[in-house]
Design an enzyme around this catalytic site. Structure first.
Site, PDB file in Angstrom:
ATOM      1  N   ARG A 203       4.372   2.206  -0.098  1.00  0.00           N
ATOM      2  CA  ARG A 203       5.700   1.653  -0.076  1.00  0.00           C
ATOM      3  C   ARG A 203       6.783   2.347  -1.175  1.00  0.00           C
ATOM      4  NH1 ARG A 203       8.123  -3.668   0.788  1.00  0.00           N
ATOM      5  NH2 ARG A 203      10.230  -3.519  -0.011  1.00  0.00           N
ATOM      6  N   ARG A 212       9.777   0.556   5.794  1.00  0.00           N
ATOM      7  CA  ARG A 212       8.987   0.261   4.868  1.00  0.00           C
ATOM      8  C   ARG A 212       7.658   0.193   5.359  1.00  0.00           C
ATOM      9  NH1 ARG A 212      11.501  -5.140   4.315  1.00  0.00           N
ATOM     10  NH2 ARG A 212      13.220  -4.108   5.112  1.00  0.00           N
ATOM     11  N   ASP A 215       5.281  -4.278   3.866  1.00  0.00           N
ATOM     12  CA  ASP A 215       6.038  -5.593   3.108  1.00  0.00           C
ATOM     13  C   ASP A 215       5.352  -6.725   2.909  1.00  0.00           C
ATOM     14  OD1 ASP A 215       8.180  -6.644   1.857  1.00  0.00           O
ATOM     15  OD2 ASP A 215       9.065  -7.303   3.802  1.00  0.00           O
ATOM     16  N   ASP A 217       5.405 -10.572   1.267  1.00  0.00           N
ATOM     17  CA  ASP A 217       6.091 -11.435   0.640  1.00  0.00           C
ATOM     18  C   ASP A 217       5.389 -12.879   0.486  1.00  0.00           C
ATOM     19  OD1 ASP A 217       8.625 -10.319   0.483  1.00  0.00           O
ATOM     20  OD2 ASP A 217       9.248 -10.589   2.591  1.00  0.00           O
TER      21      ASP A 217
END
Length: 273
Positions: A203, A212, A215, A217
């Site tokens: 990344r 990307r 990812d 989160d």
């Protein structure tokens, strides 16, 4: 639900902990109090020992661990013991430990010095996304990387869905998913691990909302509300993102947003409108 308590009061342990070399060699007595948080309902109904935590075995575990390890600080001894207990003892959800040092070498009259910590399992929800290369492989590898982290247990993983890009739309479609995990890590510690896994997947943070390989989160962490410079929990825009809410609704439809008070299912329905 409020957890029940099993208490072990002032277990005597002879061990070798202290800043001074002679403490590590000669050893001394320590007193350990452990409050074990668990659900004793089934044991109370069935009268079966296997339905609860065996405090005799836990006492032996504490004594053996502190006797076989040496730490300079009581803080380190308490932290390490709490973590090992939570990883090793089935049905243990949280633990509060107090380690007393009756003969602390401070050259002043005192009864005891002690350190108390409380540690436990936390529930976190992670959103996963990729729109470069073998997207499914990146997401699956991320799940396996999280599984391998000490102090992390994966409970549920959603299916993966293909979604159009968000923010910067001139890029390939994403593959997205969510997972539910239990962790002993604090939010900032968990965030650091997520960033490491992203970096291992190649990344690069060049364009905000850009392409990307991976990812990750942090969406929810228990019912914590946190607004640090580099971390916002719940994720600040999760209620606006179908690519988060749709897979999240698959594994946690009735998880309630601690700020808005709405369930994931309700937020997804509102977004569809």
């Amino acid at each position: 639900m409020r957890l029940d308590e099993i208490r072990i009061e002032e277990l005597e342990v002879f061990a070798n902990h202290g800043v001074f070399p002679e403490e590590n060699v000669l050893g001394q007595k320590f007193l350990v109090t452990a409050v074990l948080y668990t659900d004793t309902r089934r044991a109370g109904k069935t009268d079966e020992l296997t339905a609860s935590i065996h405090y005799g075995e836990v006492s032996a575990f504490i004594e053996k661990y502190l006797r076989e390890h040496t730490f300079h600080l009581l803080e380190r001894a308490a932290e390490s013991l709490a973590e090992e207990m939570l990883l090793s003892i089935p049905l243990l959800r949280n633990v509060r430990l107090t380690i007393q040092k009756p003969w602390a070498p401070v050259r002043l009259p005192l009864k005891t010095v002690s350190v108390s910590v409380e540690r436990g399992w936390h529930t976190a929800y992670i959103a996963l996304g990729s729109n470069m290369g073998d997207r499914e492989a990146y997401l699956n590898n991320a799940v396996e990387s999280l599984k391998s982290l000490r102090g992390c247990r994966i409970e549920k993983v959603s299916g993966f869905i293909e979604t159009p890009p968000y923010g910067v739309t001139d890029q390939a479609d994403f593959l997205n998913g969510c997972l539910k995990m239990e962790t002993l890590l604090y939010p900032q510690e968990l965030l650091g691990k997520l960033h490491c896994i992203e970096q291992e997947a190649g990344r690069e943070r060049i364009i905000h909302w850009g392409p990307r390989t991976l990812d990750l989160d942090l969406i929810f962490y228990d019912d914590l509300i946190c607004e640090d410079d580099d971390l916002c929990i719940p994720h600040v825009e999760m209620h606006k993102r179908k690519f988060v809410l749709e897979p999240l609704a698959e594994i946690a439809p009735y998880k309630r947003h601690p700020v808005y008070g709405k369930t994931v299912k309700e937020m997804l329905a509102e977004l569809a409108e």
